[in-house]
Design an enzyme around this catalytic site. Sequence first.
Site, mmCIF file in Angstrom:
data_model
loop_
_atom_site.group_PDB
_atom_site.id
_atom_site.type_symbol
_atom_site.label_atom_id
_atom_site.label_comp_id
_atom_site.label_asym_id
_atom_site.label_seq_id
_atom_site.Cartn_x
_atom_site.Cartn_y
_atom_site.Cartn_z
ATOM 1 N N ASP A 197 0.850 -1.183 0.000
ATOM 2 C CA ASP A 197 0.000 0.000 0.000
ATOM 3 C C ASP A 197 0.896 1.247 0.000
ATOM 4 O OD1 ASP A 197 -2.707 1.082 0.311
ATOM 5 O OD2 ASP A 197 -2.009 1.779 2.274
ATOM 6 N N GLU A 253 8.418 9.005 -15.502
ATOM 7 C CA GLU A 253 9.885 8.970 -15.575
ATOM 8 C C GLU A 253 10.505 8.504 -14.255
ATOM 9 O OE1 GLU A 253 7.972 11.563 -16.030
ATOM 10 O OE2 GLU A 253 8.630 13.256 -14.788
HETATM 11 C C1 BGC Z 1 -5.614 2.203 -0.484
HETATM 12 C C2 BGC Z 1 -6.779 2.976 0.040
HETATM 13 C C3 BGC Z 1 -6.406 3.489 1.417
HETATM 14 C C4 BGC Z 1 -5.102 4.278 1.390
HETATM 15 C C5 BGC Z 1 -4.561 4.498 2.752
HETATM 16 C C6 BGC Z 1 -4.524 3.221 -0.624
HETATM 17 O O1 BGC Z 1 -3.475 2.727 -1.296
HETATM 18 O O2 BGC Z 1 -5.870 1.599 -1.712
HETATM 19 O O3 BGC Z 1 -7.937 2.214 0.093
HETATM 20 O O4 BGC Z 1 -7.430 4.342 1.867
HETATM 21 O O5 BGC Z 1 -4.117 3.591 0.671
HETATM 22 O O6 BGC Z 1 -4.102 3.305 3.315
#
Ligand code: BGC
Length: 493
Positions: A197, A253
């Site tokens: 994430d 890039e």
């Molecule tokens: C997730 C979101 C989330 C955010 C914070 C993003 O990459 O896909 O759903 O709210 O990160 O964690």
Amino acid sequence: MQWWRDAVVYQVYVRSFTDSDGDGIGDLTGVRARLGYLELLGVDALWLTPFYTSPMADHGYDVADPRAVDPVFGDLEAFDALVTDAHAHGLKVTIDLVGNHTSADHEWFRAARDSAPGSPERARYHFRPGRDDGPPNNWQSVFGGPAWTAMPDGDWYLHLFSPEQPDLNWTNPEVWADLEKTVRFWLDRGVDGFRIDVAHGMSKPDGLPDAVPGEPDPRFDHEGVHDVHRMLRALVDHTAGRMVAGQLCVPDERFARYLRPDELHVGLTHRLLDVPFSAEAVRAAIEDAFAAVAGTRSPPSWTLSNHDVPRPVTRYGGGPVGLARARAMALVLLGLPGTVYLYNGEELGLPDVDLPAEVRQDPTGHRDGCRVPIPWEGGPPGFGFTTGEPWLPIPDEWADRLVADQLEDTTSTLSVYRRALELRSSHPGFTGDEVEWFGAPEGCFAFRRAGSTLVCALNASAEPVPLPPGDVLLTSSPLHGGLLPPDAAAWLA
Ligand code: BGC
């Protein structure tokens, strides 16, 4: 063993997939019960969104304990059973890893809150004194408003997302050690990979300088993040066949920097999520995606939807036209070399739901519409998703999008996806890492998989057009007198 290079990864938004215990919220045992469906659909791997202990301020992306399952989603035993069964169904399992922030309920943050400014407890996060009675710098949260929240003692803490998601301090060795522990914990339980994430986040520049218009965003894409990816890559490379994909919102890039041989295997982008249904724009986005990975060992990656953006049927105009376009785009995506990410419900042609404000739960207020639970069978309120009340209401009209019915109907969106996935994995034309474009009528495009006879043609114009030469393998909508109708795509060989 690089199974991800041309894999189709199916994103399970666990909360909305299948509820096994009647509380109205999807769970791990629910996912396990649907593995037969996923095998039938023909995907190669799953990406499970966060199921860790969480107060659910951001539906699990606010993690209070990254090495435990939230009771709403089950327990470790349920997770282990899911992994074992998924593997028995021939499906890889990848999971979300949230390293940029924790939940405000994490034991570290609770300790930080209860400790004094300058304490080691606060040093795991970004605490700073305010500036001129306001926050320490001018950074904004991705979810809107200042990225800082004040403590009663005069310190402020940084959160690039909601105030319930304090950002970790990646100059603190304890933060590194903890993520390493988390990664090992899940690898030991048999996962095949991770989706990182905010993979362009985590590291912050020294001194947290103000953002300056026209200059690179200091909140993201800071040099130090590459060391985090090197650490992650070394951990997963320890066992063959494990991968790490990262969500990257960086300029083209800068993209390949994340795909150096000792960093991510796959970079995920928003590219096609932002592009209208136009042959020119889609082709340009595809070419940019190839260019962004050129010179790396990584495949391009493709996605039409996820849990953060309106569903393609809705983005492309809604109704029958939006649906036809979304089906056409599915053939474009699945015709390309590289890693394809599908989002649950996309294969059913689900649109976004316009939910009344009082039932919405997302902290941004905008993302509930694409998170409505899956209509499996039967009728309201549960549609086979739950025996209780679904956490977001499933619209009555979805009675015409049921999985059970679409499995029986050879013209359904689900049948197009199934056939496409079957061809993608069995037809000899789906080879090579590149595509060649060739002439097509205005508003259309056609590409061939390099070194093969497989052709994908898209008609985004308003008129039916002749097909390129070849035997038709699959179309997203029926042909009209041998012509490809508007808002349709075809595969030929
Ligand atoms: C997730 C979101 C989330 C955010 C914070 C993003 O990459 O896909 O759903 O709210 O990160 O964690």
